[in-house]
Design a protein around this motif. Structure first.
Motif, PDB file in Angstrom:
ATOM      1  N   CYS A 102       0.844  -1.012   0.073  1.00 38.24           N
ATOM      2  CA  CYS A 102       0.122  -0.131   0.055  1.00 38.24           C
ATOM      3  C   CYS A 102       0.881   1.217   0.084  1.00 38.24           C
ATOM      4  N   LYS A 103       0.574   2.003  -0.862  1.00 46.84           N
ATOM      5  CA  LYS A 103       1.414   3.283  -0.795  1.00 46.84           C
ATOM      6  C   LYS A 103       0.698   4.435  -0.431  1.00 46.84           C
ATOM      7  N   ASN A 104      -0.300   4.428   0.358  1.00 47.28           N
ATOM      8  CA  ASN A 104      -1.034   5.460   1.200  1.00 47.28           C
ATOM      9  C   ASN A 104       0.042   5.735   2.243  1.00 47.28           C
ATOM     10  N   PRO A 105       0.394   6.664   2.730  1.00 54.56           N
ATOM     11  CA  PRO A 105       1.328   7.263   3.977  1.00 54.56           C
ATOM     12  C   PRO A 105       0.579   7.063   5.169  1.00 54.56           C
ATOM     13  N   ARG A 106      -0.706   7.242   5.090  1.00 59.70           N
ATOM     14  CA  ARG A 106      -1.683   7.225   6.441  1.00 59.70           C
ATOM     15  C   ARG A 106      -2.100   5.718   6.538  1.00 59.70           C
ATOM     16  N   THR A 109      -0.285  -0.008   7.272  1.00 56.24           N
ATOM     17  CA  THR A 109       0.608  -0.858   7.087  1.00 56.24           C
ATOM     18  C   THR A 109       2.185   0.149   6.749  1.00 56.24           C
ATOM     19  N   SER A 110       1.873   1.392   6.930  1.00 55.39           N
ATOM     20  CA  SER A 110       3.079   2.361   6.676  1.00 55.39           C
ATOM     21  C   SER A 110       3.665   2.410   8.045  1.00 55.39           C
ATOM     22  N   VAL A 111       2.812   2.228   9.173  1.00 56.92           N
ATOM     23  CA  VAL A 111       3.361   2.511  10.341  1.00 56.92           C
ATOM     24  C   VAL A 111       3.712   1.199  11.036  1.00 56.92           C
TER      25      VAL A 111
END
Length: 141
Positions: A102-106, A109-111
């Motif tokens: 997933c490329k959504n920074p929010r 999975t980014s955290v």
């Protein structure tokens, strides 16, 4: 003329879009196998002009969902005693796990590093995948 021996037992991935074989090689973790794997790039094809082929020797289990996601037109031939005993048809998988990110920074999975990247197919006609956590549409580019 390059000659690659035929398989006695194994799997042949045929009709791979030219230039895609190394992506498949990496996603299927074929480098980790303890068997012979042949990657043939830009082979002549009457149907496509050029194609890639991957031959995997021995009895191995590969993730057909990954192949279906990459290109559901790939032909999977199961070989035994030097003959094709089965041809598997690929379909777009309903869910793919840890193949794309997933490329959504929010997105969570980014955290959270340990969370699996899971996408679901929203509609078979549009062939679009969305993150199950944030609903971000997957973009290839």
């Amino acid at each position: 003329m390059l000659n690659i021996d035929s398989l006695e037992k194994g799997i042949v991935l045929d009709h791979i879009r030219a230039g895609s074989s190394m992506k498949i090689y990496d996603l299927l973790h074929l480098a980790n196998l303890d068997c012979c794997v042949a990657v043939i790039k830009n082979a002549k094809s009457s149907k496509f002009g050029k194609k890639d082929i991957i031959k995997i020797e021995g009895a191995v289990d590969i993730d057909l969902d990954i192949l279906g996601f990459i290109d559901h037109d790939i032909t999977v031939n199961i070989i035994d005693n030097g003959k094709i005993i089965e041809k598997k048809q690929l379909v777009l998988p309903k869910v793919i796990k840890n193949v794309i990110r997933c490329k959504n920074p929010r997105c969570i999975t980014s955290v959270e590093e340990e969370i699996d990247h899971v996408f679901h197919l929203t509609d078979d006609h549009t062939q679009k995948y969305r993150c199950i956590y944030c609903e971000q549409e997957y973009q290839d580019k």
